[in-house]
Design a protein around this motif. Structure first.
Motif, PDB file in Angstrom:
ATOM      1  N   LYS A 198       0.845  -1.203   0.000  1.00 56.05           N
ATOM      2  CA  LYS A 198       0.000   0.000   0.000  1.00 56.05           C
ATOM      3  C   LYS A 198       0.873   1.243   0.000  1.00 56.05           C
ATOM      4  O   LYS A 198       0.617   2.210  -0.696  1.00 56.05           O
ATOM      5  CB  LYS A 198      -0.884   0.015   1.256  1.00 56.05           C
ATOM      6  N   GLN A 207       3.851   1.592  -1.062  1.00 53.83           N
ATOM      7  CA  GLN A 207       4.508   1.768  -2.354  1.00 53.83           C
ATOM      8  C   GLN A 207       3.585   2.505  -3.335  1.00 53.83           C
ATOM      9  O   GLN A 207       3.998   3.430  -4.014  1.00 53.83           O
ATOM     10  CB  GLN A 207       4.889   0.390  -2.905  1.00 53.83           C
ATOM     11  N   HIS A 208       2.310   2.074  -3.356  1.00 54.31           N
ATOM     12  CA  HIS A 208       1.313   2.726  -4.224  1.00 54.31           C
ATOM     13  C   HIS A 208       1.188   4.199  -3.888  1.00 54.31           C
ATOM     14  O   HIS A 208       1.198   5.056  -4.768  1.00 54.31           O
ATOM     15  CB  HIS A 208      -0.061   2.041  -4.045  1.00 54.31           C
ATOM     16  N   TRP A 209       1.067   4.463  -2.590  1.00 46.33           N
ATOM     17  CA  TRP A 209       0.879   5.841  -2.126  1.00 46.33           C
ATOM     18  C   TRP A 209       2.087   6.687  -2.510  1.00 46.33           C
ATOM     19  O   TRP A 209       1.966   7.810  -2.994  1.00 46.33           O
ATOM     20  CB  TRP A 209       0.687   5.825  -0.604  1.00 46.33           C
ATOM     21  N   GLU A 261       4.148   6.222  -4.949  1.00 49.16           N
ATOM     22  CA  GLU A 261       4.147   6.487  -6.393  1.00 49.16           C
ATOM     23  C   GLU A 261       3.170   7.606  -6.747  1.00 49.16           C
ATOM     24  O   GLU A 261       3.452   8.441  -7.608  1.00 49.16           O
ATOM     25  CB  GLU A 261       3.781   5.203  -7.156  1.00 49.16           C
ATOM     26  N   GLU A 262       2.033   7.612  -6.040  1.00 47.15           N
ATOM     27  CA  GLU A 262       1.039   8.647  -6.308  1.00 47.15           C
ATOM     28  C   GLU A 262       1.621  10.032  -5.989  1.00 47.15           C
ATOM     29  O   GLU A 262       1.466  10.979  -6.753  1.00 47.15           O
ATOM     30  CB  GLU A 262      -0.210   8.373  -5.476  1.00 47.15           C
TER      31      GLU A 262
END
Lengths: 653, 379
Positions: A254, A256-258, A260-261
């Motif tokens: 999670k 990592q996703h954040w 990247e955002e």
């Protein structure tokens, strides 16, 4: 410990002019000038009549730190009593609680010291208190970190949460700033508005940062959109919540996703029009350059470290900490300055090198309190077993002994030291024995307290010595009753004999007994020494005589001589006491008893040494003595005659 | 809930005493005095307890007792008594007795009257005197009675510079404490387990009555008289035993109760609720003894989690006790021989040297340099 060879000058002492002498004490050193002179003999200059007492552990004498010593003493004793059987989680929870108690005492002390520093009128005084505050603050900082790393042993994930709390607790100017900004009429216009938001982000207090941003958004429509986006990023940042079953891998995914955002927004130039927001976003990306720009707000490298971990390695493992710590320190100092003692201590902690932490603390801090208590706590966490010193016993005990010796050097904190010695299995007992004998016994009450300490620990030798001191004092003050009580308590037969002799001597001089309330109530204690028994029995004789129980009195008197309890020097007095009994109308001594009395008298007179050159006084004495003996002989003979007649007539009838 | 407030004060406390409230007033105790011992510089201090009702958001630091004023005291404070509302008498280890005045207007203490060398030793063969600690003092306006390690009893009047009456060598051992039985009679306890009654109307240096513990000659350290039944007396000894005496009869205690593990330093009947008794000891404990017979379910009175013990070792000639005026402390009925004991301090450490009770308030001081105060003894 490696001692730094720093030279400390003793104020007022000039050793270049005069020769000094010194003597070591358990916690202090005595220094005084000698009358020797280095160069020429100048008899005219009188020696300085001053003896300097040099104390090792100055902090012991601080009024405020006394509270720390007393309060932590209770925690220490409680910790030693923690059941050994407690294992696993409950034990760890207990130890963490103890650690927190220690810290809260440090904090309370720090707050009080801070108040005093503010209130102090004298600037030098105020400075001194302020420096104490910063020492206490550093102690708490180190202790807290040790608690997280060594006692709590937080695993990856929770570790960072603990570190965040640690930083928030110790970089606390932000709370004042927050109140200041929110208290102002228009918070958004406050000069420190952006500074505040930045600090909140740096400390990971994203909820509060978001609220601040919403204020900005409300009042400035142009940046409202940007603020909302950044606020959303803040809200959605994945954090480990302690209660959930979320695994670390899930969190990492999670996160990592954040991440990247965030990166996408930055690259898209979402915040390009607002440098403030852009820099916040960079911080949230863990951008080292952006972080280092905020050096001033970060205050120190360990804050930098924690912020950096928060936004780039939120699931850092304990084992990797030292790597990030070292690089953070290097980056933060940037080669401009060298690390200070505090930095070294924290770094050693991040490296999980407990012994280095304790060693550095011992050198840097001005008291033994900190290292002694911390080491003891870590020892209870079973972290120090392997380490033995090449002198004395292990490190825990060495530090506790040092601390306790410091307490014993203090006029009134010595009572605390006792418990610390108790929990030093190897050398505690001997140290206590050495120290306890040096406590000045100003009143009986204090002596009783010291005695109680010794008696509880079966320190018979010290009990005897204390009682003897008190008995001696009492004798010197002419308090024979007290002296006797003390020697009975010490079961000191020799001294009881000495005091009994004094009683008997006083009796011979005055013809009456003093301190009857004691002598009449000796009870079994009478058996302590022959002389005391004699004293008690002799007094009993007087009582019987006073009560006109002549027969009992007579046989008691005789038995005192025949059983050899009465000292020979006292026989003449006893025989003289028999005189009135011999002269009574009725026969009191039987024929047999009279023979015994006669034998005693003859023993006494025949055993008399022949004196060399008789002087006038002795001649006179001898004269009285001879008269006495003759009177006794006469009385005995008459009594014998009467007794024979009486016994004969009794048998006849 | 029973709240005990602790405050560390950086001095070992030897004595704590409530200031008496004016007779007939509904006021509760709000000021107490403490004396310190074994410090390089000892002090007599006055403290005020704040309003415990006003808890602030920080968790009630308002409830702490605050220092009103203090004054240096030469030597250890061995005993301390309020003479009246404004005057405090302190006994010193230097043998002097000092009357301190409290000025409420500017909150200061000053020395009102001092009797130096009230207690002293005479050395054999020389005329010089050495001071002897004064160990106990008791006041009954206008009289002050002091006792000391020198076995001497002094009777002072507040307005007289010299002692009104002195009994030299009243005791061959150390006198530890003194209290009034009925004016002009006093009670002393000494270090060989004796309780002596002295009557100031009688001339001469002999006590009018001697009561003693049999056999062991265990030193007695404290004494207190039942506030209503003046023949009932409680003493505490070196072995921590509590003895109850009926001074009208016998020379032995009516009952001996096993109590603390070390010296009992003070014993106090509750002044207005004398079925309750309080003791403190060198072993660091502070006990509340409840002998009231009409409390069927007493455990609810106290904070849970504290242990209650039942023990009562009654010895002696109880048949002699007059049934008409039985105090609960002299009770002979086995069914009533139950005293509930509650320990008031959470964890024991160093010696509790002194305590005082007044109304619902209790204060005690320890060698761990803490003063404990509670205002809800019977909540």
């Amino acid at each position: 410990m490696n001692m730094l060879s720093a030279v400390q000058l003793i104020p007022g002492v000039n050793s270049s002019k005069k020769q000094m002498c010194f003597d070591w004490g358990p916690g202090e050193m005595l220094v005084c000038e000698t009358s020797f002179n280095k160069k020429e003999k100048s008899e005219t200059v009188p020696g300085c009549p001053v003896i300097y007492i040099i104390r090792k552990d100055v902090d012991v004498y601080s009024q405020i730190l006394r509270k720390l010593f007393n309060e932590s003493h209770g925690i220490f004793v409680g910790l030693q009593r923690i059941e050994e059987e407690l294992t696993g989680k409950s034990r760890k929870a207990q130890l963490v609680r103890v650690s927190k108690n220690y810290r809260s005492v440090i904090r309370a002390c720090m707050e009080e010291m801070h108040q005093v520093a503010i209130a102090a009128k004298d600037p030098a005084c105020s400075r001194q208190f302020s420096s104490q505050v910063s020492i206490l603050s550093a102690m708490e900082l180190i202790w807290n970190l040790c608690e997280i790393l060594f006692i709590e042993v937080a695993p990856a994930g929770p570790l960072l949460l603990h570190l965040l709390d640690w930083v928030r607790l110790h970089v606390c100017e932000v709370d004042n700033l927050l109140a200041d900004v929110l208290g102002s009429e228009n918070p958004r216009k406050h000069e420190s508005f952006w500074k505040l938001v930045t600090i909140l982000v740096l400390q990971g207090r994203l909820d509060e940062a978001r609220q601040m941003l919403s204020k900005e958004a409300d009042s400035s429509p142009t940046s409202a959109g940007m603020c909302r986006i950044l606020g959303d990023l803040m809200r959605t940042m994945p954090v480990l919540s302690p209660g959930t079953t979320q695994t670390l891998t899930e969190l990492e995914l999670k996160w990592q996703h954040w991440h990247e955002e965030c990166e996408r927004h930055l690259q898209d130039g979402t915040f390009a029009s607002s440098p403030h927001l852009e820099s916040l976003c960079k911080i949230m990306l863990g951008d080292e350059a952006a972080l280092l720009e905020q050096k001033e707000l970060l205050n120190n490298w360990y804050h930098f470290l924690v912020t950096r971990l928060l936004y780039s390695h939120p699931t850092v493992k304990p084992i990797d900490l030292h790597f990030y710590a070292q690089s953070s320190l290097d980056l933060f100092l940037g080669g401009e300055s060298s690390p200070e003692p505090l930095d070294n201590i924290l770094m050693a902690a991040f490296e999980f090198d407990i012994h280095q932490v304790i060693k550095e603390c011992s050198i840097a801090l001005s008291n033994w309190w900190f290292v002694a208590h911390l080491t003891d706590l870590l020892d209870h966490c079973k972290l120090l077993q392997s380490h033995n010193l090449y002198f004395g016993s292990n490190m825990r005990e060495f530090l506790l002994l040092e601390y306790a010796s410091g307490l014993f050097a203090h006029h009134s904190l010595w009572q605390l030291g006792v418990d610390y010695f108790d929990y030093c299995p190897e050398l505690g007992r001997v140290s206590l024995e050495l120290h306890i004998e040096r406590i000045p016994l100003s009143t009986e009450q204090k002596a009783l307290k010291v005695l109680r300490i010794c008696e509880q620990r079966q320190m018979t030798e010290q009990v005897r010595s204390i009682c003897k001191i008190l008995a001696m004092k009492a004798v010197r003050n002419n308090r024979l009753g007290s002296a006797l009580s003390w020697s009975i308590r010490a079961k000191d037969a020799a001294f009881a004999t000495l005091v009994s002799d004094r009683f008997l001597r006083d009796y011979c001089e005055r013809g009456c007994f003093s301190d009857l309330d004691l002598i009449d109530n000796l009870g079994p204690a009478m058996m302590l020494s022959d002389r005391l028994t004699f004293l008690g029995k002799y007094r009993e004789f007087h009582r019987l005589y006073g009560e006109k129980r002549f027969v009992d009195a007579a046989s008691l008197l005789l038995s005192l001589m025949t059983s050899q309890i009465a000292p020979r020097s006292f026989w003449m007095t006893l025989l003289t006491d028999a005189l009135p009994l011999l002269e009574q109308k009725q026969v009191i001594f039987s024929a047999e008893q009279t023979y015994e009395l006669m034998r005693c008298l003859e023993d006494l007179t025949s055993g008399r040494p022949v004196h060399g050159e008789p002087d006038a006084q002795r001649l006179q004495d001898d004269d009285i003595e001879t008269t006495k003996v003759e009177m006794l002989r006469l009385a005995l003979a008459r009594n014998l005659a009467r007794a024979i007649i009486k016994e004969g007539s009794l048998e006849g009838s | 809930m029973e709240e005990i407030y602790a405050k560390f004060v950086s001095q070992k406390i030897s004595k704590t005493r409530w200031r008496p409230v004016p007779a007939g007033s509904l006021q509760t105790a709000d000021t107490f005095a403490t004396g310190s011992w074994d410090n390089e510089e000892n002090r007599v201090s006055l403290w005020s307890i704040g309003d415990f009702g006003n808890l602030d958001s920080d968790g009630g630091f308002e409830g702490d007792h605050q220092l009103l004023c203090d004054i240096k005291h030469h030597g250890d404070v061995m005993d301390l008594q309020f003479f009246d509302q404004e005057r405090i008498v302190a006994a010193s280890s230097t043998g002097s007795v000092t009357l301190f005045l409290h000025h409420p207007n500017n909150q200061t203490l000053s020395v009102g009257q001092q009797w130096t060398a009230a207690h002293y030793h005479t050395s054999p063969g020389s005329l010089s005197c050495r001071s002897a600690p004064c160990t106990g003092v008791v006041c009954s306006n206008p009289e002050i009675v002091t006792v000391g390690e020198d076995g001497r009893i002094n009777l002072f009047r507040a307005d007289h510079k010299e002692a009104v009456r002195t009994i030299d060598n009243a005791d061959s051992s150390t006198l530890h404490a003194v209290t009034f039985l009925r004016t002009p009679e006093i009670l002393t306890v000494n270090s060989i387990g004796q309780l002596k009654i002295w009557d100031f109307r009688q001339q001469g240096n002999e006590p009018s009555q001697i009561l003693s513990l049999t056999g062991d000659r265990v030193p007695l350290h404290c004494v207190d008289r039942h506030p209503n039944q003046q023949h009932v007396v409680a003493t505490g000894g070196q072995d921590g035993m509590l003895s109850i005496w009926d001074v009208r009869q016998g020379t032995m205690p009516v009952s001996l109760l096993k109590a603390h593990e070390a010296e009992m330093w003070e014993v106090h009947f509750h002044p207005s609720n004398p079925d309750h008794l309080f003791t403190c000891s060198e072993d660091g404990s502070l006990w509340h003894w409840d002998a009231s017979t009409d409390a069927p379910e007493k455990s609810s009175l106290f904070h849970e989690g504290r242990s209650s013990i039942f023990l009562f070792h009654s010895i002696s000639n109880q048949a002699n006790v007059h049934q008409s005026v039985i105090s609960s402390w002299l009770s002979t009925d086995p069914a009533k021989d139950r005293i509930e004991i509650t320990s008031l301090l959470p964890n024991r450490t160093l010696s509790v040297n002194s305590l005082d009770v007044l109304g619902p308030c209790l204060v005690c001081g320890t060698d761990a340099e803490a003063i404990y105060v509670t205002r809800q003894l019977f909540s």
